[in-house]
Scaffold this motif. Sequence first.
Motif, PDB file in Angstrom:
ATOM      1  N   ALA A 124      12.956 -17.794  -0.880  1.00  9.03           N
ATOM      2  CA  ALA A 124      14.406 -17.861  -1.088  1.00  9.03           C
ATOM      3  C   ALA A 124      15.116 -17.504   0.209  1.00  9.03           C
ATOM      4  N   LYS A 125      16.371 -17.911   0.293  1.00  7.61           N
ATOM      5  CA  LYS A 125      17.172 -17.624   1.473  1.00  7.61           C
ATOM      6  C   LYS A 125      17.902 -16.290   1.319  1.00  7.61           C
ATOM      7  N   PRO A 126      18.005 -15.507   2.398  1.00  8.44           N
ATOM      8  CA  PRO A 126      18.671 -14.206   2.295  1.00  8.44           C
ATOM      9  C   PRO A 126      20.124 -14.223   2.747  1.00  8.44           C
ATOM     10  N   TRP A 127      20.707 -15.402   2.940  1.00  9.87           N
ATOM     11  CA  TRP A 127      21.990 -15.482   3.640  1.00  9.87           C
ATOM     12  C   TRP A 127      23.186 -15.029   2.809  1.00  9.87           C
ATOM     13  N   SER A 128      22.984 -14.753   1.535  1.00 10.47           N
ATOM     14  CA  SER A 128      24.099 -14.261   0.707  1.00 10.47           C
ATOM     15  C   SER A 128      24.186 -12.744   0.691  1.00 10.47           C
ATOM     16  N   GLU A 129      23.202 -12.067   1.288  1.00 10.86           N
ATOM     17  CA  GLU A 129      23.205 -10.604   1.320  1.00 10.86           C
ATOM     18  C   GLU A 129      24.214 -10.084   2.349  1.00 10.86           C
ATOM     19  N   GLN A 130      24.821  -8.946   2.062  1.00 10.70           N
ATOM     20  CA  GLN A 130      25.730  -8.309   3.015  1.00 10.70           C
ATOM     21  C   GLN A 130      24.954  -7.959   4.286  1.00 10.70           C
ATOM     22  N   CYS A 131      25.476  -8.363   5.435  1.00 10.14           N
ATOM     23  CA  CYS A 131      24.740  -8.147   6.680  1.00 10.14           C
ATOM     24  C   CYS A 131      25.708  -8.107   7.868  1.00 10.14           C
ATOM     25  N   ASP A 132      25.212  -7.557   8.960  1.00 14.34           N
ATOM     26  CA  ASP A 132      25.931  -7.568  10.232  1.00 14.34           C
ATOM     27  C   ASP A 132      25.301  -8.560  11.210  1.00 14.34           C
ATOM     28  N   VAL A 133      23.958  -8.647  11.170  1.00 17.27           N
ATOM     29  CA  VAL A 133      23.216  -9.515  12.087  1.00 17.27           C
ATOM     30  C   VAL A 133      22.228 -10.343  11.279  1.00 17.27           C
ATOM     31  N   ALA A 134      22.142 -11.616  11.602  1.00 18.04           N
ATOM     32  CA  ALA A 134      21.185 -12.516  10.945  1.00 18.04           C
ATOM     33  C   ALA A 134      20.179 -13.023  11.966  1.00 18.04           C
ATOM     34  N   PHE A 135      18.902 -13.026  11.558  1.00 19.52           N
ATOM     35  CA  PHE A 135      17.815 -13.520  12.401  1.00 19.52           C
ATOM     36  C   PHE A 135      17.132 -14.694  11.690  1.00 19.52           C
ATOM     37  N   PRO A 136      17.623 -15.924  11.837  1.00 21.73           N
ATOM     38  CA  PRO A 136      16.930 -17.075  11.240  1.00 21.73           C
ATOM     39  C   PRO A 136      15.668 -17.389  12.047  1.00 21.73           C
ATOM     40  N   CYS A 137      14.514 -17.234  11.429  1.00 24.68           N
ATOM     41  CA  CYS A 137      13.234 -17.378  12.137  1.00 24.68           C
ATOM     42  C   CYS A 137      12.256 -18.280  11.387  1.00 24.68           C
ATOM     43  N   ALA A 138      12.749 -19.199  10.566  1.00 23.21           N
ATOM     44  CA  ALA A 138      11.847 -20.031   9.768  1.00 23.21           C
ATOM     45  C   ALA A 138      11.638 -21.401  10.403  1.00 23.21           C
ATOM     46  N   SER A 139      12.640 -22.262  10.322  1.00 25.62           N
ATOM     47  CA  SER A 139      12.460 -23.626  10.801  1.00 25.62           C
ATOM     48  C   SER A 139      13.809 -24.217  11.171  1.00 25.62           C
ATOM     49  N   ASN A 171      31.105 -14.888   4.784  1.00 27.23           N
ATOM     50  CA  ASN A 171      31.682 -14.086   3.704  1.00 27.23           C
ATOM     51  C   ASN A 171      30.935 -12.771   3.489  1.00 27.23           C
ATOM     52  N   SER A 172      29.664 -12.738   3.918  1.00 27.97           N
ATOM     53  CA  SER A 172      28.865 -11.521   3.757  1.00 27.97           C
ATOM     54  C   SER A 172      29.070 -10.536   4.897  1.00 27.97           C
ATOM     55  N   GLY A 173      29.908 -10.894   5.863  1.00 28.37           N
ATOM     56  CA  GLY A 173      30.224  -9.973   6.950  1.00 28.37           C
ATOM     57  C   GLY A 173      29.428 -10.174   8.214  1.00 28.37           C
ATOM     58  N   CYS A 174      28.591 -11.225   8.266  1.00 26.46           N
ATOM     59  CA  CYS A 174      27.759 -11.454   9.454  1.00 26.46           C
ATOM     60  C   CYS A 174      28.642 -11.807  10.649  1.00 26.46           C
ATOM     61  N   ARG A 175      28.388 -11.152  11.782  1.00 24.73           N
ATOM     62  CA  ARG A 175      29.160 -11.423  12.990  1.00 24.73           C
ATOM     63  C   ARG A 175      28.278 -11.813  14.179  1.00 24.73           C
ATOM     64  N   ILE A 176      26.961 -11.707  14.025  1.00 26.96           N
ATOM     65  CA  ILE A 176      26.039 -12.070  15.106  1.00 26.96           C
ATOM     66  C   ILE A 176      24.846 -12.821  14.502  1.00 26.96           C
ATOM     67  N   ILE A 177      24.478 -13.934  15.127  1.00 25.26           N
ATOM     68  CA  ILE A 177      23.271 -14.667  14.746  1.00 25.26           C
ATOM     69  C   ILE A 177      22.374 -14.757  15.969  1.00 25.26           C
ATOM     70  N   VAL A 178      21.153 -14.268  15.816  1.00 26.96           N
ATOM     71  CA  VAL A 178      20.155 -14.331  16.887  1.00 26.96           C
ATOM     72  C   VAL A 178      19.071 -15.304  16.424  1.00 26.96           C
ATOM     73  N   GLU A 179      19.013 -16.444  17.073  1.00 32.53           N
ATOM     74  CA  GLU A 179      18.132 -17.518  16.625  1.00 32.53           C
ATOM     75  C   GLU A 179      16.693 -17.269  17.055  1.00 32.53           C
ATOM     76  N   GLY A 180      15.806 -17.135  16.062  1.00 31.09           N
ATOM     77  CA  GLY A 180      14.381 -17.047  16.349  1.00 31.09           C
ATOM     78  C   GLY A 180      13.724 -18.403  16.275  1.00 31.09           C
ATOM     79  N   SER A 181      14.109 -19.229  15.301  1.00 33.97           N
ATOM     80  CA  SER A 181      13.575 -20.586  15.183  1.00 33.97           C
ATOM     81  C   SER A 181      14.403 -21.542  16.034  1.00 33.97           C
ATOM     82  N   ASN A 182      13.846 -22.699  16.307  1.00 36.14           N
ATOM     83  CA  ASN A 182      14.533 -23.705  17.106  1.00 36.14           C
ATOM     84  C   ASN A 182      15.561 -24.447  16.256  1.00 36.14           C
ATOM     85  N   MET A 183      16.812 -24.478  16.716  1.00 29.41           N
ATOM     86  CA  MET A 183      17.902 -25.195  16.062  1.00 29.41           C
ATOM     87  C   MET A 183      17.956 -24.874  14.568  1.00 29.41           C
ATOM     88  N   PRO A 184      18.178 -23.611  14.201  1.00 34.03           N
ATOM     89  CA  PRO A 184      18.144 -23.238  12.784  1.00 34.03           C
ATOM     90  C   PRO A 184      19.374 -23.664  11.991  1.00 34.03           C
TER      91      PRO A 184
END
Length: 603
Positions: free
Chosen positions: A461-476, A490-503
């Motif tokens: 499942a995707k975790p993107w609906s959880e309250q967060c400050d930083v997101a690390f997409p590292c799947a695909s 809407n969950s408050g995310c203000r920083i995305i650090v990309e682990g996967s290519n073109m997430p």
Amino acid sequence: MSNRAVGIGMISMMDNMNLIQQAQRHNLVVRDLGEEIDLEIGPEDDDPSFAHNALLDIQPHESSAKEHAENKHMIGSQLLSEDQDLSKAQTGKRKKKVVKRWREEWAETYKWAYVDVKDGTARIFCSVCREYGRKHRRNPYGNEGSRNMQMSALEEHNNSLLHKEALRLQQASKEKLIVDKPIYVKALMSKSAGSIVEAALRRDPHEAEFIQYVQEVVHALERVISKNSNYVNTMERLLEPERTIIFRVPWVDDRGETHVNRGFRVHFNQTLGPCRGGLRFHPSMNLCIAKFLSFDQTLKNALSPYRLGGSSGGSDFDPKGKSDNEIMKFCQSFMNELYRYLGPDKDLPSEEMGVGTRELGYLYGQYRRLAGHSQGTFTGPRVNWSGSSLRTEATGYGLVFFSQLMLSDMNKELKGLRCVVSGSGRYQCMSWRSLLLMVLINNICREYSKTYARSKYYDEAKPWSEQCDVAFPCASQNEIDQSDAINLVNSGCRIIVEGSNMPCTPEAVDVLRKANVLVAPSMAAGLGGVVAGELELKECNLNWSPEDFESKLQDAMKQTYQRAIKAATDFGYQRESPEVLVHGATIAAFLTIASSMADQGCT
């Protein structure tokens, strides 16, 4: 009455001559088949769509004038006979046998159906009627009977084994049909930048992921291209890979059954040096994804402290559910073809999705056997045939170190922030020095969630609906779509650090840009694996301590971060801009490659 007499339908005396003329016009051949008959429509059929599609595989029969006259006489005799009712009964009996025989031939000969695109949608068509669903042509048996007869034949067709199989396949394949993906084309400010995307679309109109990444790169380079028109030609050359390798990979499973998969390797650009890049084993792998990944790897390597070219590849083989023996056989067969293009001064692969310690070990063993030497090594997490002791954690550590640098410029730190992470491959999480670190240890996210009650783990499942400050997409690639991006904002995310290519999909990128979410591109943040790979190749005899390794990795990530910031500010982007790192990393990487391409001439 002669045993050659056959019935054609219920007709009256006054329609006799019309039917004969019609039979001659359609080249209707009436033959004695004992208990069964066949009717064939010639090329002068009223329905032009049937002009060249013979429904029955019957050799043409040239009747003599005598036979024609005899048939004509028999038709008239049958109609005038006192035994007309009996003839009708025999005709009906024979027609049922024809239907039965044709249905059996149909089911035996056409056991499959074919896929075609209709009005932009892939559908499964019947191989005989060339239609899908319940839309069919006229009577599939080819006769010119009444409307009731045609409807009866149509019903027979719909109930046939072939059509039932086609409907079953259509229902079962709804989620498996591969439909051409619509390419999301963005409007660019610069006409010259737009011409680059247009040229790529003309050359590779069906490669959605590759075109998507090209647009992202061109968007980041708009100011660079507008200042120097020569870069248009440079980009057009850069977007064509130097070498594309596609090959067959046959292998035998544990039951003795033979399978075949498709292998890929794309040497995208070697201007700066020998290629480095990952291998991905996944059912979705294709040439388009291999090109996109190798282009991304080319820019990533150019941004690193080393002079390296970029490559990528893999196969549509799925390691999941396979035994170690099956995976070994596949890897050995894969390397049997690829080894001739590899070498320390040519190209060395590394792990990627579906390729870990086990797969890379099998690949390297077969490469060493075929090449006849052990010069150099693949870049992978195995201490006994590789160098660094922390190669396993390199990419994840680098990702976290990069995020710390970003937060430091904002007078913040990672400790205490709410983080969401996706993926189960090279990036996962554990608690270390009160920081959230992404590492390779299998199932560590699940174990982390058991240890720390405040954490949550989502399986499949995707975790993107959880309250967060930083997101690390590292799947695909494209794991965050438009709705996911809205949920993140809407969950408050203000920083995305990309682990996967073109997430992020293009629509998701637009949402994040409008919401001023700061994005660290994988080109820069995911550089840890490249750094560790080169360190273990060049300094493989060193026995580093974890502290030594971390120090070297941190220095490399700091250089990358500073280089990206400088390139962006040189072209007028503010450090506070949410896309400053996206623009800066792309600009720095491109200018490095473009400079070498100019020095080396038309290559």
